[in-house]
Motif scaffolding. Structure first.
Motif, PDB file in Angstrom:
ATOM      1  N   LEU A 188      65.449  31.847   4.969  1.00 37.49           N
ATOM      2  CA  LEU A 188      66.648  32.254   5.170  1.00 37.49           C
ATOM      3  C   LEU A 188      68.035  31.385   4.675  1.00 37.49           C
ATOM      4  CD1 LEU A 188      66.566  34.815   7.966  1.00 37.49           C
ATOM      5  CD2 LEU A 188      67.317  35.306   5.838  1.00 37.49           C
ATOM      6  N   LEU A 189      67.658  29.955   5.269  1.00 39.44           N
ATOM      7  CA  LEU A 189      68.460  28.949   5.191  1.00 39.44           C
ATOM      8  C   LEU A 189      68.544  28.985   3.525  1.00 39.44           C
ATOM      9  CD1 LEU A 189      70.112  26.549   6.128  1.00 39.44           C
ATOM     10  CD2 LEU A 189      68.277  25.338   6.311  1.00 39.44           C
ATOM     11  N   PHE A 190      67.464  28.740   2.996  1.00 42.17           N
ATOM     12  CA  PHE A 190      67.543  28.472   1.503  1.00 42.17           C
ATOM     13  C   PHE A 190      68.123  29.538   0.643  1.00 42.17           C
ATOM     14  CE2 PHE A 190      65.470  29.676  -2.619  1.00 42.17           C
ATOM     15  CZ  PHE A 190      65.764  28.347  -3.347  1.00 42.17           C
ATOM     16  N   ILE A 191      67.959  30.813   1.136  1.00 39.61           N
ATOM     17  CA  ILE A 191      68.640  32.037   0.277  1.00 39.61           C
ATOM     18  C   ILE A 191      69.947  32.107   0.441  1.00 39.61           C
ATOM     19  CG2 ILE A 191      68.711  34.437   0.307  1.00 39.61           C
ATOM     20  CD1 ILE A 191      65.789  34.688   0.238  1.00 39.61           C
ATOM     21  N   ILE A 192      70.483  31.683   1.807  1.00 32.97           N
ATOM     22  CA  ILE A 192      72.049  31.892   2.403  1.00 32.97           C
ATOM     23  C   ILE A 192      72.728  30.933   1.534  1.00 32.97           C
ATOM     24  CG2 ILE A 192      73.808  31.546   3.887  1.00 32.97           C
ATOM     25  CD1 ILE A 192      71.801  33.040   6.056  1.00 32.97           C
ATOM     26  N   THR A 193      72.163  29.572   1.428  1.00 40.23           N
ATOM     27  CA  THR A 193      72.883  28.206   0.780  1.00 40.23           C
ATOM     28  C   THR A 193      72.880  28.571  -0.628  1.00 40.23           C
ATOM     29  OG1 THR A 193      71.761  27.015   2.591  1.00 40.23           O
ATOM     30  CG2 THR A 193      72.751  25.946   0.543  1.00 40.23           C
ATOM     31  N   THR A 194      71.770  28.945  -1.366  1.00 39.84           N
ATOM     32  CA  THR A 194      71.892  29.175  -2.686  1.00 39.84           C
ATOM     33  C   THR A 194      72.610  30.099  -3.305  1.00 39.84           C
ATOM     34  OG1 THR A 194      69.638  30.295  -2.519  1.00 39.84           O
ATOM     35  CG2 THR A 194      69.520  27.968  -3.125  1.00 39.84           C
ATOM     36  N   THR A 195      72.646  31.390  -2.428  1.00 43.57           N
ATOM     37  CA  THR A 195      73.395  32.387  -2.610  1.00 43.57           C
ATOM     38  C   THR A 195      74.918  32.240  -2.479  1.00 43.57           C
ATOM     39  OG1 THR A 195      71.649  33.853  -2.070  1.00 43.57           O
ATOM     40  CG2 THR A 195      73.840  34.864  -2.423  1.00 43.57           C
ATOM     41  N   VAL A 196      75.309  31.536  -1.404  1.00 41.84           N
ATOM     42  CA  VAL A 196      76.592  31.226  -1.468  1.00 41.84           C
ATOM     43  C   VAL A 196      77.121  30.492  -2.622  1.00 41.84           C
ATOM     44  CG1 VAL A 196      78.253  29.737  -0.076  1.00 41.84           C
ATOM     45  CG2 VAL A 196      76.643  31.329   1.083  1.00 41.84           C
ATOM     46  N   LEU A 197      76.461  29.252  -3.056  1.00 46.48           N
ATOM     47  CA  LEU A 197      76.590  28.585  -4.176  1.00 46.48           C
ATOM     48  C   LEU A 197      76.740  29.206  -5.541  1.00 46.48           C
ATOM     49  CD1 LEU A 197      74.839  25.278  -3.080  1.00 46.48           C
ATOM     50  CD2 LEU A 197      77.021  25.793  -2.855  1.00 46.48           C
ATOM     51  N   ALA A 198      75.658  30.170  -5.597  1.00 45.01           N
ATOM     52  CA  ALA A 198      75.800  31.054  -6.795  1.00 45.01           C
ATOM     53  C   ALA A 198      77.025  32.055  -6.891  1.00 45.01           C
ATOM     54  CB  ALA A 198      74.303  31.678  -6.842  1.00 45.01           C
ATOM     55  N   SER A 199      77.421  32.380  -5.903  1.00 41.77           N
ATOM     56  CA  SER A 199      78.203  33.740  -5.783  1.00 41.77           C
ATOM     57  C   SER A 199      79.742  32.866  -5.879  1.00 41.77           C
ATOM     58  CB  SER A 199      78.612  34.464  -4.246  1.00 41.77           C
ATOM     59  OG  SER A 199      77.335  35.297  -4.337  1.00 41.77           O
ATOM     60  N   ASN A 227      80.397  30.307  -7.797  1.00 43.42           N
ATOM     61  CA  ASN A 227      80.402  29.704  -8.893  1.00 43.42           C
ATOM     62  C   ASN A 227      80.496  30.871 -10.120  1.00 43.42           C
ATOM     63  OD1 ASN A 227      80.143  26.650  -9.266  1.00 43.42           O
ATOM     64  ND2 ASN A 227      78.981  27.088  -7.597  1.00 43.42           N
ATOM     65  N   VAL A 228      80.655  32.109  -9.663  1.00 44.84           N
ATOM     66  CA  VAL A 228      80.714  33.335 -10.393  1.00 44.84           C
ATOM     67  C   VAL A 228      81.552  33.043 -11.592  1.00 44.84           C
ATOM     68  CG1 VAL A 228      82.267  34.365  -9.011  1.00 44.84           C
ATOM     69  CG2 VAL A 228      80.777  35.728 -10.725  1.00 44.84           C
ATOM     70  N   PHE A 229      81.379  33.562 -12.665  1.00 43.61           N
ATOM     71  CA  PHE A 229      82.200  33.236 -13.968  1.00 43.61           C
ATOM     72  C   PHE A 229      82.033  34.405 -15.041  1.00 43.61           C
ATOM     73  CE2 PHE A 229      82.318  31.808 -18.437  1.00 43.61           C
ATOM     74  CZ  PHE A 229      83.849  31.783 -18.365  1.00 43.61           C
ATOM     75  N   GLY A 230      80.798  34.536 -15.314  1.00 47.32           N
ATOM     76  CA  GLY A 230      80.496  35.606 -16.476  1.00 47.32           C
ATOM     77  C   GLY A 230      80.915  36.856 -16.202  1.00 47.32           C
ATOM     78  N   GLN A 231      80.491  37.362 -14.923  1.00 49.08           N
ATOM     79  CA  GLN A 231      80.634  38.816 -14.717  1.00 49.08           C
ATOM     80  C   GLN A 231      82.365  39.047 -14.550  1.00 49.08           C
ATOM     81  OE1 GLN A 231      78.640  36.426 -13.295  1.00 49.08           O
ATOM     82  NE2 GLN A 231      77.607  37.494 -11.215  1.00 49.08           N
ATOM     83  N   SER A 232      82.922  38.280 -14.094  1.00 47.83           N
ATOM     84  CA  SER A 232      84.499  38.444 -14.115  1.00 47.83           C
ATOM     85  C   SER A 232      84.987  38.437 -15.370  1.00 47.83           C
ATOM     86  CB  SER A 232      85.280  37.479 -13.306  1.00 47.83           C
ATOM     87  OG  SER A 232      86.595  37.629 -13.237  1.00 47.83           O
ATOM     88  N   VAL A 271      87.521  30.647  -9.661  1.00 48.76           N
ATOM     89  CA  VAL A 271      87.788  29.273  -9.978  1.00 48.76           C
ATOM     90  C   VAL A 271      87.407  28.693 -11.105  1.00 48.76           C
ATOM     91  CG1 VAL A 271      87.378  27.149  -8.674  1.00 48.76           C
ATOM     92  CG2 VAL A 271      88.228  28.986  -7.308  1.00 48.76           C
ATOM     93  N   VAL A 272      85.997  28.952 -11.200  1.00 48.62           N
ATOM     94  CA  VAL A 272      85.308  28.462 -12.359  1.00 48.62           C
ATOM     95  C   VAL A 272      85.954  28.852 -13.730  1.00 48.62           C
ATOM     96  CG1 VAL A 272      83.015  28.388 -13.655  1.00 48.62           C
ATOM     97  CG2 VAL A 272      83.119  28.196 -11.237  1.00 48.62           C
ATOM     98  N   TRP A 273      86.474  30.094 -13.826  1.00 46.46           N
ATOM     99  CA  TRP A 273      87.176  30.581 -14.927  1.00 46.46           C
ATOM    100  C   TRP A 273      88.447  29.847 -15.011  1.00 46.46           C
ATOM    101  CZ3 TRP A 273      88.369  36.470 -15.820  1.00 46.46           C
ATOM    102  CH2 TRP A 273      88.889  36.583 -17.101  1.00 46.46           C
ATOM    103  N   PHE A 274      89.226  29.809 -13.995  1.00 46.88           N
ATOM    104  CA  PHE A 274      90.514  28.986 -14.146  1.00 46.88           C
ATOM    105  C   PHE A 274      90.322  27.538 -14.813  1.00 46.88           C
ATOM    106  CE2 PHE A 274      94.182  26.919 -11.770  1.00 46.88           C
ATOM    107  CZ  PHE A 274      95.102  27.489 -12.723  1.00 46.88           C
TER     108      PHE A 274
END
Length: 321
Positions: A244-255, A257-262, A277-280
């Motif tokens: 859970l610690l691994f999934i929550i941490t990596t999911t927060v970082l991935a979400s 850094n979202v760019f392509g979907q938006s 933010v990444v898009w900007f």
């Protein structure tokens, strides 16, 4: 043989040194100490070139006014950072609007990307006909690139020609929902597509973690009269805590850094409300040719994510204690 030794001693010749274990193994020990560093050398080289060097270069860019089209890049100190926190600057509103959009997407997507894959993993962990097939089906979307996912769902969610609205109209639901051009539908679309796309990866991680939970604990819980919910709460979740610690941490970082979907699905609409933010940062650095300001944004954003990750680790450490 004894005569030879006596003659040598009489002439004053020193006897040959004894080949003791310490003298014989010294070169071997020195070579053995260098072996781990030889194995680490390729990784350290790649990490230095593609990890540390970009960080140092980004820090250097962030204190300069770096325009690709100008011959001079003057030193501006912390002005690029100050503009992000000064309400009088030209980018203050757009910057914090992108931070707000990223926070909204992260808050909405992370709980679903933690809970939904866990439910899938619990179901797929049982033995039933076709289990391997369903495991592959749920993981299959994750192997597709973001460009494929974005363009596919851009057409499916189109308000006029999209298949989603067409199917909704066939079952009596509104057939003109603006999935990609109006809020809150744009957020629902982005989060829904991301959950559909990436849940399979987290489900696989959960499945691997479930294999490490001892079956004896479930048997003991059943003997004690624990029902399914009690076994999940007192056996499964504690056993999955590192996962859970691994999934929550990596999911927060991935979400975050979202760019392509938006960029591909909503294209920032309505207005710039779904511009992340990444898009900007990409727009500021590549479209407006201000790499120094973009580098400052990247560093500030990285510090924000570092604070969130540290808080996440401390939260789980507190629960363990």
């Amino acid at each position: 043989m004894a005569d030879v030794i006596e003659v040598g001693a009489a002439r004053g010749d020193a006897p040959p040194p004894a080949a003791g274990p310490g003298r014989r193994n010294a070169p071997v020990r020195r070579a053995g100490r260098a072996t781990p560093y030889l194995f680490l050398a390729p990784y350290l080289l790649l990490f230095g070139v593609f990890g540390l060097l970009p960080i140092v270069l980004g820090l250097w860019l962030s204190v300069h006014q770096w325009d690709f089209q100008l011959p001079n890049r003057p030193f501006v100190g912390l002005d690029n950072y100050a503009e992000l926190f000064s309400s009088d600057s030209a980018i203050y509103g757009d910057w914090w609007q992108s931070v707000r959009a990223t926070a909204i997407f992260t808050v909405l997507s992370v709980p679903l990307l933690v809970v939904v894959p866990l439910g899938l993993a619990l179901l797929l962990n049982h033995s039933f006909p076709g289990r391997t097939f369903f495991r592959a089906v749920y993981f299959a979307p994750y192997v597709l690139g973001v460009a494929v996912i974005g363009l596919l769902w851009r057409f499916l969610l189109d308000a006029n020609l999209g298949l989603v609205n067409r199917l909704a109209g066939m079952v009596g639901l509104p057939s003109d929902t603006p999935w990609v051009t109006s809020t809150p539908w744009a957020w629902i679309s982005l989060v829904g597509v991301t959950v559909w796309w990436t849940s399979g990866f987290n489900a696989v991680i959960y499945l691997a973690g479930l294999q490490d939970v001892p079956a004896e604990l479930y048997e003991a819980a059943k003997v004690d009269g624990a029902n399914a919910w009690d076994r999940f709460r007192n056996v499964t979740l504690p056993g999955l805590r590192p996962v859970l610690l691994f999934i929550i941490t990596t999911t927060v970082l991935a979400s975050a850094n979202v760019f392509g979907q938006s960029f591909l699905i909503t294209q920032g609409a309505p207005g710039t409300k779904t511009r992340t933010v990444v898009w900007f940062i990409v727009e500021e650095g590549l479209r407006d040719n201000d790499a120094g300001r973009a580098a400052a944004m990247s560093i500030v954003f990285a510090l924000m994510l570092a604070v969130v990750s540290i808080a996440n680790f401390r939260l789980f450490r507190y629960r363990e204690d």
